[in-house]
Design a protein around this motif. Sequence first.
Motif, PDB file in Angstrom:
ATOM      1  N   ALA A  43       0.821  -1.212   0.000  1.00  0.00           N
ATOM      2  CA  ALA A  43       0.000   0.000   0.000  1.00  0.00           C
ATOM      3  C   ALA A  43       0.853   1.260   0.000  1.00  0.00           C
ATOM      4  O   ALA A  43       0.471   2.281  -0.577  1.00  0.00           O
ATOM      5  CB  ALA A  43      -0.941  -0.003   1.206  1.00  0.00           C
ATOM      6  N   GLY A  44       2.016   1.204   0.640  1.00  0.00           N
ATOM      7  CA  GLY A  44       2.849   2.400   0.730  1.00  0.00           C
ATOM      8  C   GLY A  44       3.889   2.522  -0.363  1.00  0.00           C
ATOM      9  O   GLY A  44       4.806   3.340  -0.256  1.00  0.00           O
ATOM     10  N   ARG A  66       9.300   8.590  -7.252  1.00  0.00           N
ATOM     11  CA  ARG A  66       9.085   8.614  -5.801  1.00  0.00           C
ATOM     12  C   ARG A  66       7.663   9.022  -5.422  1.00  0.00           C
ATOM     13  O   ARG A  66       7.334   9.073  -4.233  1.00  0.00           O
ATOM     14  CB  ARG A  66      10.082   9.561  -5.145  1.00  0.00           C
ATOM     15  CG  ARG A  66      11.531   9.096  -5.274  1.00  0.00           C
ATOM     16  CD  ARG A  66      12.473   9.967  -4.478  1.00  0.00           C
ATOM     17  NE  ARG A  66      13.849   9.502  -4.583  1.00  0.00           N
ATOM     18  CZ  ARG A  66      14.883  10.067  -3.969  1.00  0.00           C
ATOM     19  NH1 ARG A  66      14.681  11.137  -3.196  1.00  0.00           N
ATOM     20  NH2 ARG A  66      16.096   9.588  -4.119  1.00  0.00           N
ATOM     21  N   THR A  67       6.831   9.305  -6.400  1.00  0.00           N
ATOM     22  CA  THR A  67       5.445   9.681  -6.113  1.00  0.00           C
ATOM     23  C   THR A  67       4.697   8.502  -5.505  1.00  0.00           C
ATOM     24  O   THR A  67       4.689   7.408  -6.079  1.00  0.00           O
ATOM     25  CB  THR A  67       4.731  10.119  -7.407  1.00  0.00           C
ATOM     26  OG1 THR A  67       5.455  11.197  -7.997  1.00  0.00           O
ATOM     27  CG2 THR A  67       3.305  10.555  -7.117  1.00  0.00           C
ATOM     28  N   PRO A  68       4.061   8.672  -4.332  1.00  0.00           N
ATOM     29  CA  PRO A  68       3.310   7.556  -3.726  1.00  0.00           C
ATOM     30  C   PRO A  68       2.154   7.118  -4.623  1.00  0.00           C
ATOM     31  O   PRO A  68       1.481   7.956  -5.235  1.00  0.00           O
ATOM     32  CB  PRO A  68       2.795   8.150  -2.402  1.00  0.00           C
ATOM     33  CG  PRO A  68       3.683   9.315  -2.127  1.00  0.00           C
ATOM     34  CD  PRO A  68       4.063   9.866  -3.465  1.00  0.00           C
ATOM     35  N   MET A  69       1.922   5.832  -4.692  1.00  0.00           N
ATOM     36  CA  MET A  69       0.840   5.318  -5.527  1.00  0.00           C
ATOM     37  C   MET A  69      -0.511   5.883  -5.100  1.00  0.00           C
ATOM     38  O   MET A  69      -1.357   6.198  -5.938  1.00  0.00           O
ATOM     39  CB  MET A  69       0.813   3.790  -5.462  1.00  0.00           C
ATOM     40  CG  MET A  69       1.981   3.116  -6.152  1.00  0.00           C
ATOM     41  SD  MET A  69       1.915   3.305  -7.954  1.00  0.00           S
ATOM     42  CE  MET A  69       0.627   2.129  -8.369  1.00  0.00           C
ATOM     43  N   TRP A 101      -0.845  -3.443  -8.885  1.00  0.00           N
ATOM     44  CA  TRP A 101      -0.838  -2.897  -7.521  1.00  0.00           C
ATOM     45  C   TRP A 101      -2.187  -3.109  -6.832  1.00  0.00           C
ATOM     46  O   TRP A 101      -2.244  -3.479  -5.659  1.00  0.00           O
ATOM     47  CB  TRP A 101      -0.497  -1.407  -7.582  1.00  0.00           C
ATOM     48  CG  TRP A 101      -0.351  -0.743  -6.251  1.00  0.00           C
ATOM     49  CD1 TRP A 101       0.664  -0.900  -5.345  1.00  0.00           C
ATOM     50  CD2 TRP A 101      -1.252   0.203  -5.668  1.00  0.00           C
ATOM     51  NE1 TRP A 101       0.456  -0.107  -4.247  1.00  0.00           N
ATOM     52  CE2 TRP A 101      -0.718   0.583  -4.415  1.00  0.00           C
ATOM     53  CE3 TRP A 101      -2.448   0.773  -6.086  1.00  0.00           C
ATOM     54  CZ2 TRP A 101      -1.348   1.500  -3.580  1.00  0.00           C
ATOM     55  CZ3 TRP A 101      -3.077   1.687  -5.262  1.00  0.00           C
ATOM     56  CH2 TRP A 101      -2.532   2.044  -4.022  1.00  0.00           C
ATOM     57  N   CYS A 102      -3.272  -2.902  -7.566  1.00  0.00           N
ATOM     58  CA  CYS A 102      -4.608  -3.050  -6.979  1.00  0.00           C
ATOM     59  C   CYS A 102      -4.926  -4.506  -6.639  1.00  0.00           C
ATOM     60  O   CYS A 102      -5.688  -4.780  -5.711  1.00  0.00           O
ATOM     61  CB  CYS A 102      -5.669  -2.491  -7.931  1.00  0.00           C
ATOM     62  SG  CYS A 102      -5.682  -0.690  -8.033  1.00  0.00           S
ATOM     63  N   GLU A 103      -4.348  -5.448  -7.398  1.00  0.00           N
ATOM     64  CA  GLU A 103      -4.566  -6.859  -7.086  1.00  0.00           C
ATOM     65  C   GLU A 103      -4.007  -7.208  -5.712  1.00  0.00           C
ATOM     66  O   GLU A 103      -4.500  -8.116  -5.045  1.00  0.00           O
ATOM     67  CB  GLU A 103      -3.909  -7.740  -8.153  1.00  0.00           C
ATOM     68  CG  GLU A 103      -4.666  -7.759  -9.477  1.00  0.00           C
ATOM     69  CD  GLU A 103      -3.957  -8.588 -10.529  1.00  0.00           C
ATOM     70  OE1 GLU A 103      -2.859  -9.123 -10.233  1.00  0.00           O
ATOM     71  OE2 GLU A 103      -4.491  -8.705 -11.655  1.00  0.00           O
ATOM     72  N   ARG A 104      -2.985  -6.478  -5.282  1.00  0.00           N
ATOM     73  CA  ARG A 104      -2.360  -6.730  -3.990  1.00  0.00           C
ATOM     74  C   ARG A 104      -2.868  -5.791  -2.904  1.00  0.00           C
ATOM     75  O   ARG A 104      -2.436  -5.879  -1.760  1.00  0.00           O
ATOM     76  CB  ARG A 104      -0.837  -6.610  -4.130  1.00  0.00           C
ATOM     77  CG  ARG A 104      -0.253  -7.792  -4.878  1.00  0.00           C
ATOM     78  CD  ARG A 104       1.151  -7.525  -5.369  1.00  0.00           C
ATOM     79  NE  ARG A 104       1.727  -8.740  -5.906  1.00  0.00           N
ATOM     80  CZ  ARG A 104       1.413  -9.263  -7.091  1.00  0.00           C
ATOM     81  NH1 ARG A 104       0.533  -8.651  -7.851  1.00  0.00           N
ATOM     82  NH2 ARG A 104       1.963 -10.384  -7.507  1.00  0.00           N
ATOM     83  N   ASN A 105      -3.740  -4.882  -3.279  1.00  0.00           N
ATOM     84  CA  ASN A 105      -4.326  -3.946  -2.324  1.00  0.00           C
ATOM     85  C   ASN A 105      -5.826  -3.843  -2.572  1.00  0.00           C
ATOM     86  O   ASN A 105      -6.301  -2.871  -3.174  1.00  0.00           O
ATOM     87  CB  ASN A 105      -3.666  -2.565  -2.451  1.00  0.00           C
ATOM     88  CG  ASN A 105      -2.204  -2.573  -2.057  1.00  0.00           C
ATOM     89  OD1 ASN A 105      -1.855  -2.511  -0.895  1.00  0.00           O
ATOM     90  ND2 ASN A 105      -1.338  -2.683  -3.062  1.00  0.00           N
ATOM     91  N   PRO A 106      -6.581  -4.856  -2.169  1.00  0.00           N
ATOM     92  CA  PRO A 106      -8.033  -4.852  -2.412  1.00  0.00           C
ATOM     93  C   PRO A 106      -8.677  -3.574  -1.876  1.00  0.00           C
ATOM     94  O   PRO A 106      -8.386  -3.125  -0.772  1.00  0.00           O
ATOM     95  CB  PRO A 106      -8.516  -6.086  -1.643  1.00  0.00           C
ATOM     96  CG  PRO A 106      -7.317  -6.976  -1.558  1.00  0.00           C
ATOM     97  CD  PRO A 106      -6.143  -6.057  -1.444  1.00  0.00           C
ATOM     98  N   GLY A 107      -9.539  -3.003  -2.687  1.00  0.00           N
ATOM     99  CA  GLY A 107     -10.226  -1.783  -2.286  1.00  0.00           C
ATOM    100  C   GLY A 107      -9.531  -0.515  -2.719  1.00  0.00           C
ATOM    101  O   GLY A 107     -10.111   0.578  -2.631  1.00  0.00           O
TER     102      GLY A 107
END
Length: 435
Positions: free
Chosen positions: A115-116, A153-156, A198-204
């Motif tokens: 997430a980070g 370096r921009t956060p997702m 990334w979203c597959e590993r961070n549901p929601g």
Amino acid sequence: MKTTTPNTHARSGSAPKHERPLNTDDDVRGLPRPKKGRRDYHVKDTPGLMVRVSPASVLFIVRKRGPRVDDKPGEIHKLVIGHFPAMDLETAKKLANEKVSLIRQGADPNRTDTAGQSLGEAWKWAKGNRHLKPSTLRDYEDRWKRHLSAHERTPMRAITPEWIKARMDGALENAKKGDGVVDANRLRSLLGTIFTEWCERNPGAAHPVRAVRKARNGDGSAPRPRTNKLTVDQARAYSRALERYAAGEGRPGKYEDGPYQRAQRRGMADYLTLNMYVGLRKSNGIGLRWDWIDLGAATITVPASETKTKKELVVNIPAPVLSMLKRRHADSERHPVYVFPGRRNSDKPMNSPGKAHEAVLKLAGLPAGAVTIHDMRRTLGSAMIANGADVSEVREQLGHANIATTSIYLNLKGENTVKKSLERAAAAFGGEDAA
């Protein structure tokens, strides 16, 4: 010294008796490729991490046993964490340590706390874990370097649809040779790949790329309109040019023209004939197998597992293609699997015939890039409509999931087909003013 120990239980037989240091990517690249089978090397300074080398690939694999449960040995977890060189050695070691830590805790090693992550970290993760064609990976790397490397370096979680739109607008403004729309849309595709992984590993988590429309030309049209096709006269010229191409016309004189080269040209011309007259999607046409074809019934049945819609597709074979397939079938004992076998390996289908298609366009007197191979499906669909076919019949032949897609062909003739159909209906009812 950091070393690897060959796995003595590798499928390919006994592993090398000496150890090889694995300190850099060059060390991984230098591991010998077995002629067949596979060979595993354990990375000593990273418990659980293996480098698996096969003739076709180099994989990073984590293999670790979980904690004991009820005095019984724990479950052995084995998972691929990346492909080399898309994932480098240092990234693989870092990821392997995370996976091993989860396994030791009895947790699911596929669970990942990303997430980070920053955009740069997510990109490294995506290209290491998502299987991309080499050409696609090269294209993405180029666009990353030109448009996104300054934002690594921009956060997702800080990336919004507006942020993505600004990057696409920058690609439009800085483009050369008038290809800004294509460049912007491929940049959008790259970001879409990163966010999907990334979203597959961070549901929601939000997927901002889905809220951004593709870039369009200045007049509001798509870069290549979905109605792009050949006219009837152009299609006739293209059809005649296929035989001229197969005969070697337009071939550069400096190259040898032996039996092998003639067979390759004939194969390309035969595929383009199939593409023009049957309208299969490119992947199904190139990968056409003999066991899909019923020459007696003049049909091709593409299994559901191979179609875009995931439904079985049955298409009819017209006379020009049927005679071509019968001719090729006479040689099917040499190539029993694919109708259009690969140049060097007949157990695989042929490569993309894009260059052959462009050569045929040139012989037909058409401009380069006038239509793509996929546009020939539209040419066929519009010709069927123009010759009295029903929309549902065209849908069945082309394998569209939604009839709205097929309805595009109703307007490709350049005339008001709805009005003419209405006038014919009025005439059937006995209307005096009906045409």
